[in-house]
Enzyme design. Sequence first.
Site, mmCIF file in Angstrom:
data_model
loop_
_atom_site.group_PDB
_atom_site.id
_atom_site.type_symbol
_atom_site.label_atom_id
_atom_site.label_comp_id
_atom_site.label_asym_id
_atom_site.label_seq_id
_atom_site.Cartn_x
_atom_site.Cartn_y
_atom_site.Cartn_z
ATOM 1 N N PRO A 83 31.641 -49.409 18.060
ATOM 2 C CA PRO A 83 31.796 -48.572 19.256
ATOM 3 C C PRO A 83 30.525 -47.819 19.600
ATOM 4 O O PRO A 83 29.821 -47.333 18.714
ATOM 5 C CB PRO A 83 32.928 -47.615 18.845
ATOM 6 C CG PRO A 83 33.705 -48.369 17.827
ATOM 7 C CD PRO A 83 32.691 -49.164 17.072
ATOM 8 N N GLU A 84 30.247 -47.744 20.895
ATOM 9 C CA GLU A 84 29.045 -47.073 21.370
ATOM 10 C C GLU A 84 29.425 -45.800 22.111
ATOM 11 O O GLU A 84 30.564 -45.340 22.035
ATOM 12 C CB GLU A 84 28.232 -48.051 22.222
ATOM 13 C CG GLU A 84 27.868 -49.315 21.445
ATOM 14 C CD GLU A 84 27.086 -50.349 22.234
ATOM 15 O OE1 GLU A 84 26.399 -49.978 23.209
ATOM 16 O OE2 GLU A 84 27.161 -51.540 21.884
ATOM 17 N N ARG A 123 19.310 -58.060 15.563
ATOM 18 C CA ARG A 123 20.533 -58.041 16.364
ATOM 19 C C ARG A 123 20.484 -59.140 17.414
ATOM 20 O O ARG A 123 19.420 -59.445 17.970
ATOM 21 C CB ARG A 123 20.703 -56.685 17.075
ATOM 22 C CG ARG A 123 20.762 -55.490 16.146
ATOM 23 C CD ARG A 123 21.986 -55.506 15.241
ATOM 24 N NE ARG A 123 23.207 -55.480 16.011
ATOM 25 C CZ ARG A 123 23.777 -54.371 16.491
ATOM 26 N NH1 ARG A 123 23.204 -53.201 16.306
ATOM 27 N NH2 ARG A 123 24.917 -54.437 17.161
ATOM 28 N N LYS A 180 27.330 -41.789 18.370
ATOM 29 C CA LYS A 180 28.409 -42.631 17.850
ATOM 30 C C LYS A 180 29.305 -41.857 16.888
ATOM 31 O O LYS A 180 30.010 -42.440 16.071
ATOM 32 C CB LYS A 180 27.819 -43.853 17.144
ATOM 33 C CG LYS A 180 26.996 -44.756 18.060
ATOM 34 C CD LYS A 180 26.476 -45.967 17.324
ATOM 35 C CE LYS A 180 25.646 -46.865 18.252
ATOM 36 N NZ LYS A 180 25.152 -48.083 17.559
#
Length: 280
Positions: free
Chosen positions: A2-3, A262, A59
Amino acid sequence: MPELAEVEYFRQQWDPGIGGKVQAIEANPKARIYRESAATVVINALTGATLKASYAQAKQMLFEFSGGRWLGLHLGMTGKLLCDAKQVERAKWDHFVLRQAKRTLIFRDPRQFGLLKLHIGKEPPQWWTDFPPPVLSDAFTQEVMDAFLARRAKSPIKAVLLMQERFPGIGNWMADEILWRAQVFPETKCGQLTAAQRITLYRNVREVAADAMRCIAGAGGELPPDMNVNIPESWLFWHRWRDGGHCPKDGEALQRKAVGGRTSCFCPLCQPSGSVPLHP
């Protein structure tokens, strides 16, 4: 993981419990979420306390309880907060459950990458107050961002956007969205960005953050993978997760590659390497 906006969304899920006293707590003491604060310590500290307020930044979440008790919470990859008006039975992955008179507050985390951190004191914990300025705050200026990029001139911009010490709350999908809107190739070195590109990048960092807060944090419903949020199809967001996804601007097949460890999704026409973007 989650951001920024997803964290804000989940923070709101426990807000119905504000003003309610914690009558009992059920926990799985063996869960990895207690690796910094033991379950017994958290239970003893919060049982009988009243939930006073909730906060979110980057976050992370912070819940303030009476008696100078603070509960920090990181969702990890699969964590979510739930609120049920009934005294529901604790499910398999419900590792932390607060029972109030009129509701149940739940922290559910199947993969247990989340984390609980207890702090006792009159003021919030230092790890919370030490957060850098939010990207939507007045303190996050073009000059501040440019100085940070200058210190990382040899690093790819995608990797730098994920650095929480300057871009708190920005994660993988938001970074891809920012670079796609700014028409910047993910592997572009920060020192190669022109002044015009930095201005565009700054604008899009704030724009994407604001759009995400509006469309996700206030949308309700379930978040990934069961998406039900008010995000337009014109965003890269929807297309980057689809096999065979195409750019919503020009229909070009999207490409993926690892940048800074990433996976990055980009459009080769909108974000060409070492050349001028197709779109004005």
